[in-house]
Write an enzyme that holds these catalytic residues in place. Structure first.
Site, short mmCIF file in Angstrom:
data_model
loop_
_atom_site.label_atom_id
_atom_site.label_comp_id
_atom_site.label_asym_id
_atom_site.label_seq_id
_atom_site.Cartn_x
_atom_site.Cartn_y
_atom_site.Cartn_z
CG HIS A 144 21.24 -180.76 -11.61
ND1 HIS A 144 22.06 -181.91 -12.42
CD2 HIS A 144 22.27 -179.65 -11.41
CE1 HIS A 144 23.00 -181.18 -12.82
NE2 HIS A 144 23.16 -180.25 -12.34
CG ASP A 145 21.73 -175.59 -12.98
OD1 ASP A 145 22.12 -176.84 -12.99
OD2 ASP A 145 22.28 -174.83 -12.45
CB THR A 146 21.34 -179.86 -16.10
OG1 THR A 146 22.65 -178.95 -15.86
CG2 THR A 146 21.63 -180.39 -17.68
CB ALA B 103 28.28 -171.33 -9.97
CG ASN C 287 29.73 -182.16 -15.75
OD1 ASN C 287 28.47 -183.03 -15.86
ND2 ASN C 287 29.53 -181.37 -14.68
#
Length: 484
Positions: A238-240, A13, A298
């Protein structure tokens, strides 16, 4: 294939990068070849992503990676979750994607839950309620000309992959963050879409991480100077999901803290947990590689610290951390999951106000504010790891802290003390590591399950281990201040 040369495109981000990976059974070398800034663009009172600018930077990164490697075998893209682009019948983009921090979703979740109760949504999707989940963004967009004209919706990594290859696909790890996916059956929930007033025909076919989507198109090869063919592999987009794939765990008994703008804290499971206790605790069941579930919540992550630094004119972080280390521990803590910290703006002021609201003294110096942020983040890590263990039944002996926060020694030590568990820090570039590993396995340069991939990470990366302090009384007292 004896070795694979892959380009891991890793978009966060705040910044993006292209990392060249050279991968073989005894080799995992990563070289950052291109980095570029990323951030919101405000236009007519709305926040957007400059997605065309991101695409341009990806092309430049592929060009540089190809020159550095001599040959490039594949590329893969991971980004943040939930945001999307709309396409018309010709495949043209209908406006710049809206940023998840835009205020258009304020109050939308509550309104949608009047039609579809939150308990029903959770029973179907297993996704925690966050105001910017894709389902709420689409509810907010109802009646807009762009959504009315749209014939296709692609989440951002899938949109960029479409521009590179011409193939419209939806990688499942990112799709699982939308609130529109049945995580138990690993398929779109078209009945839920219809009940929410969302056209099921907008969504592309799902693919699992490791799927070879197709080669880069001829015009992309020409623009980047790459010799073909270069395969686009659907990684954990998804980066996670990519970061968890890159966690250097030796066995399933681990928790992870994937740090960055957010902290994603949880455990890896074989099946979702979608009961009422899990919903009440606001845990998500997001999907990962090899059929796994990322059971997580989160936490605000390093965003409050990043916003404080920006508000202060970006002073030297190392000096601030050294000063914060000398501050009294746990003098003031705030709830790192408080939605009040989501928007950009005067973060130091909001932290001070939250402390006062909780009956604590407001931090009086920059160092005290930084210590408050890191103590609060470590406390949130503690709370979330313990709840994940209790709700899932997954035993945990080690916490793996990966991503940008692995550089922050103070945060790592505080997290070990707060959790009462050893913390293994690294790799910092976990998302790029997981991205590259999945590509290499798809190409045949690696084989084995996810733990075989993780073994390669342990053998090729320097990791730091932090042992917890014996007494956690102060952490329990701080927790009591927050939750009673």
């Amino acid at each position: 294939m004896s070795a694979a040369h892959v380009a891991a495109v890793d978009l966060g981000a705040a910044s993006g990068r292209v990392v060249l990976g050279r991968v073989a059974p005894d080799r995992l070398e990563l070289e950052e070849v291109h980095r570029f800034p990323n951030g919101p663009v405000r236009l007519r009172n709305a926040l957007h992503w400059d997605v065309l600018g991101l695409y341009r930077e990806i092309l430049e990164g592929l060009r540089v990676a190809g020159r550095a490697a001599g040959r490039l075998d594949a590329a893969g893209i991971d980004t943040w979750a939930v945001d999307y682009g709309l396409l018309d019948t010709t495949g043209a983009l209908l406006g710049n994607p809206v940023h998840y921090r835009d205020a258009r979703t304020d109050g939308v979740a509550e309104a949608l839950h009047e039609r579809i109760p939150a308990a029903e949504l959770y029973a179907a999707t297993g996704l925690q309620v966050l105001p910017f989940n894709t389902i709420y963004q689409l509810a907010a967009a109802t009646g807009t000309p762009a959504l009315a004209a749209a014939r296709h919706l692609l989440l951002l990594p899938d949109l960029l992959a479409y521009w590179l290859t011409g193939h419209r696909r939806a990688e499942i790890s990112n799709a699982s963050t939308t609130g529109l996916l049945d995580t138990a059956r690993r398929c779109w929930d078209r009945n839920l879409m219809a009940r929410a007033g969302i056209d099921p025909g907008l969504f592309a076919p799902l693919v699992e991480a490791g799927t070879r989507v197709g080669p880069l198109s001829p015009h992309v090869l020409a623009e980047t100077g790459l010799g073909g063919p270069v395969e686009l592999v659907a990684v954990g987009s998804h980066d996670t999901a990519s970061a968890v794939a890159g966690v250097p765990a030796a066995d399933p008994a681990f928790a992870y803290v994937a740090t960055g703008t957010w902290s994603l804290v949880g455990v890896e499971l074989d099946a979702p947990v979608r009961g009422e206790a899990s919903r009440a605790a606001n845990f998500s069941n997001e999907l990962g590689i090899d059929g796994t579930v990322r059971y997580l919540r989160n936490v605000m992550g390093l965003w409050p610290l990043q916003e404080c630094l920006r508000h202060w004119g970006n002073p030297d972080l190392a000096e601030l951390l050294a000063a914060a280390r000398r501050e009294p521990p746990l003098a003031a803590v705030v709830d790192a999951a408080d939605p009040a910290f989501i928007p950009p703006g005067d973060m130091p002021g909001r932290i001070a106000a939250a402390c006062v609201h909780l009956g604590q003294p407001a931090p009086r110096s920059r160092a005290a504010i930084v210590r408050c942020v890191l103590d609060s983040l470590a406390l949130a890590h503690r709370r979330t790891v313990r709840e994940a263990v209790a709700l899932s039944g997954r035993a945990v002996g080690t916490v793996h802290l990966v991503g940008g926060g692995a550089r922050n020694e103070l945060l790592c030590r505080l997290t070990a003390d707060a959790c009462g568990l050893p913390v293994v820090a690294g790799p910092v570039e976990a998302a790029a590591v997981g991205n590259a590993l999945v590509q290499a396995r798809a190409l045949g340069a690696l084989d084995g399950d996810r733990f075989a991939l993780r073994d390669l990470v342990r053998r090729t990366h320097r990791l730091a281990r932090y042992e917890p302090a014996a007494d956690d009384t102060a952490w329990q007292e701080a927790e009591t201040r927050l939750v009673g």
